[in-house]
Design an enzyme around this catalytic site. Sequence first.
Site, PDB file in Angstrom:
ATOM      1  N   HIS A  26       0.913  -1.236   0.138  1.00  0.00           N
ATOM      2  CA  HIS A  26       0.009  -0.007  -0.052  1.00  0.00           C
ATOM      3  C   HIS A  26       0.968   1.212   0.107  1.00  0.00           C
ATOM      4  O   HIS A  26       1.282   1.564   1.089  1.00  0.00           O
ATOM      5  CB  HIS A  26      -1.069   0.164   1.260  1.00  0.00           C
ATOM      6  CG  HIS A  26      -1.806  -1.250   1.203  1.00  0.00           C
ATOM      7  ND1 HIS A  26      -1.247  -2.231   1.682  1.00  0.00           N
ATOM      8  CD2 HIS A  26      -3.195  -1.276   1.004  1.00  0.00           C
ATOM      9  CE1 HIS A  26      -2.393  -3.421   1.711  1.00  0.00           C
ATOM     10  NE2 HIS A  26      -3.536  -2.650   1.369  1.00  0.00           N
ATOM     11  N   HIS A 261      -3.980   2.831  -3.780  1.00  0.00           N
ATOM     12  CA  HIS A 261      -4.072   2.504  -2.238  1.00  0.00           C
ATOM     13  C   HIS A 261      -3.562   1.272  -1.940  1.00  0.00           C
ATOM     14  O   HIS A 261      -2.736   0.819  -0.973  1.00  0.00           O
ATOM     15  CB  HIS A 261      -5.595   2.353  -1.973  1.00  0.00           C
ATOM     16  CG  HIS A 261      -5.932   1.970  -0.505  1.00  0.00           C
ATOM     17  ND1 HIS A 261      -6.016   0.683  -0.060  1.00  0.00           N
ATOM     18  CD2 HIS A 261      -6.569   2.758   0.532  1.00  0.00           C
ATOM     19  CE1 HIS A 261      -6.234   0.608   1.365  1.00  0.00           C
ATOM     20  NE2 HIS A 261      -6.545   1.893   1.463  1.00  0.00           N
ATOM     21  N   GLU A 412     -17.485  -4.753  24.436  1.00  0.00           N
ATOM     22  CA  GLU A 412     -16.715  -6.229  24.528  1.00  0.00           C
ATOM     23  C   GLU A 412     -15.379  -6.187  23.677  1.00  0.00           C
ATOM     24  O   GLU A 412     -14.267  -6.442  24.032  1.00  0.00           O
ATOM     25  CB  GLU A 412     -17.528  -7.363  24.263  1.00  0.00           C
ATOM     26  CG  GLU A 412     -18.756  -7.740  25.260  1.00  0.00           C
ATOM     27  CD  GLU A 412     -20.053  -6.864  24.775  1.00  0.00           C
ATOM     28  OE1 GLU A 412     -20.981  -7.172  25.493  1.00  0.00           O
ATOM     29  OE2 GLU A 412     -19.873  -6.242  23.648  1.00  0.00           O
ATOM     30  N   HIS A 474     -27.774 -16.297  24.523  1.00  0.00           N
ATOM     31  CA  HIS A 474     -26.556 -16.169  25.641  1.00  0.00           C
ATOM     32  C   HIS A 474     -25.890 -17.531  26.108  1.00  0.00           C
ATOM     33  O   HIS A 474     -24.866 -17.485  26.611  1.00  0.00           O
ATOM     34  CB  HIS A 474     -27.436 -15.567  26.905  1.00  0.00           C
ATOM     35  CG  HIS A 474     -27.380 -14.069  26.702  1.00  0.00           C
ATOM     36  ND1 HIS A 474     -28.317 -13.515  25.667  1.00  0.00           N
ATOM     37  CD2 HIS A 474     -27.258 -13.013  27.558  1.00  0.00           C
ATOM     38  CE1 HIS A 474     -28.344 -12.251  25.859  1.00  0.00           C
ATOM     39  NE2 HIS A 474     -27.677 -11.807  26.924  1.00  0.00           N
TER      40      HIS A 474
END
Length: 671
Positions: A26, A261, A412, A474
């Site tokens: 890149h 890029h 999280e 869960h």
Amino acid sequence: MPSRFELANAIRALSMDAVQRANSGHPGMPMGMADIAEVLWNDFLQHNPLNPAWPNRDRFILSNGHGSMLQYALLHLTGYELSVEDLKQFRQLHSKTPGHPEYRLTPGVETTTGPLGQGLANAVGMAMAEAILAETFNRENHAIIDHFTYCFVGDGCLMEGISHEAGSLAGTLGLGKLIVFWDDNGISIDGKVAQWFLDDTPKRFEAYGWHVIKGIDGHNPEMVKAAILQAKANTEQPTLICCKTIIGFGAPHLAGSEKCHGSALGEAEVKGAREKLGWQYEPFVIPSEIYAAWNARAIGEKREAEWQKKWNAYQGQFPVLATELQRRLTGELPDGYLDQFAEFIETVEAKKENCATRKASQNTLDFLCERLPELFGGSADLSESNLTFTKHSTAIGPHQFKGNYIYYGVREFGMSAVMNGIALHGGFIPYGGTFLTFLDYARNAVRLAALMKIRVIFVYSHDSIGLGEDGPTHQPIEHLNILRMTPNVSLWRPCDATETAVAWDAALKRTEGPTALALTRQSVPHQVKTLKQIHNIARGGYILVECEGTPDAILIATGSEVSLAVVAAKQMQAEGFQIRVVSMPSTDVFQAQELAYQTAVLPPTVKQRVAIEAGSTHCWYQWVGREGAVLGVDRYGESAPGSKVYEALGITVDAIILTVKKVLTKNKELV
């Protein structure tokens, strides 16, 4: 004396040459951010190329890690142990210049980046660590911990959701020594981001509580310098410096386009860039005067020597604090800890307490946090469920960094990547909790912790269908095996309080990778053990219930299912069967034991084996073989009390006995 433009062009030239040679990489971002990097590294960055581990160095994180040649060029030019030959080996097998920066591999690289946005979260963790250590150890006129964290990010980093989690947390805490540079070039792989990214980024970060400096021309060194000075002057807020740049700056036809890029410019475009930039030198050739202007070894040594004088004075005036800080920065556990914890484990066994292993974990942490100030805990809004907060925990908060715990909020992924940053900074052993099923959110940060082999402890409670009423959303099914299949992760799923304490001990001693603890919501019975058995827990698997002579069958279980296996074994022994029960809280640790121990626990001649675990069965066949069976859960759960869910999904004592008898019958038929 070379001009700033010429110094920046050295970065551009090395970057496009290395990418061109590799025909992979890149080049656009390094060419676009070269002017910003030149100002930061030459005018501000506090570092010593001769000692990349100097504790009071500024941290530099390249979150947009695909532009790795920017960092490699900087490290090479400033005098790190990274040669021109290393640059020529960019993206080649076993080189020090891989496609994305890798911690431990390249001198001066602070963290492994590439998955976008995580470098930003790592930087938040590093800035947190700096602030907490400074609050803990600095004294009046003795600022022994005093450095900044600088981070480069691109549009891709800011599109990733983790940027919100990390940015919001940093703003809330007021991490005033965190300075982030946004490479606002308007381009990503698919083209102009205006088609899919129209966020008002400055307002977004202002809403987080950041100091935002807008409208900086990333190719104007004086504007960049003024912005950095302004950012450093504000120690109450993290700063986002919004730098407008041109991707592939200098490339005559591809600058400003996604075409520069993620691929080499091509020989013609490289030649044209040299002409446009006025760079007259052959590939990988840097004039001596430019090398001399970039070389940071002398100033780095001087800065570290000045700090060393401060450190010597600090040691003289505060010897106890200095010794403790030094111990924490080396990652060594305190003298006497091992003996104390061994006694603690025996005490836990003597109590014979029936409790959830998440509660046993909290009890263990009560002991540990009193003795290990480097333990830094937290939870993603589940402190009362994970039980990660202890009697000795003090939470940090906005502009308040005296403590050893943080409420991460419902973040999280951000929590896990921030923990990685805390560990990488040094001085801490971070642990953080959530439900095991939310490993899905955090997975890539756990993977990077494993890739970097850093000591981070992931505490996952509610580890099975046993959590009950919250239901299948869960109840983790595949998650234990995901962790087991992740290289360098050590997973422990203890069956009772004693095994939980041993699991924590193993996690703290382990310095070559993260450890995950899978803990029950529901209470589990204590399993009585001899001293030899307690010792063997640390080997990952051991004989918990023995039989007379050669076993007819061996039951292998983990966590809450160990108690079911024990009851089943005793019932079958009463019927005249010889049944051995092996508790295997950590398959990876057991697998690392010498073959003689493994075969003593699981004799190859005993092929009648049944593994029991309330989760996906896939990883267990290596232990039971073709002649054995696995009793597990290969479907999603149900919403009901935990005991009812176990019954509904067939994880019961009766099911274990039936499975063992089927295995015994099948093997008799085969014989």
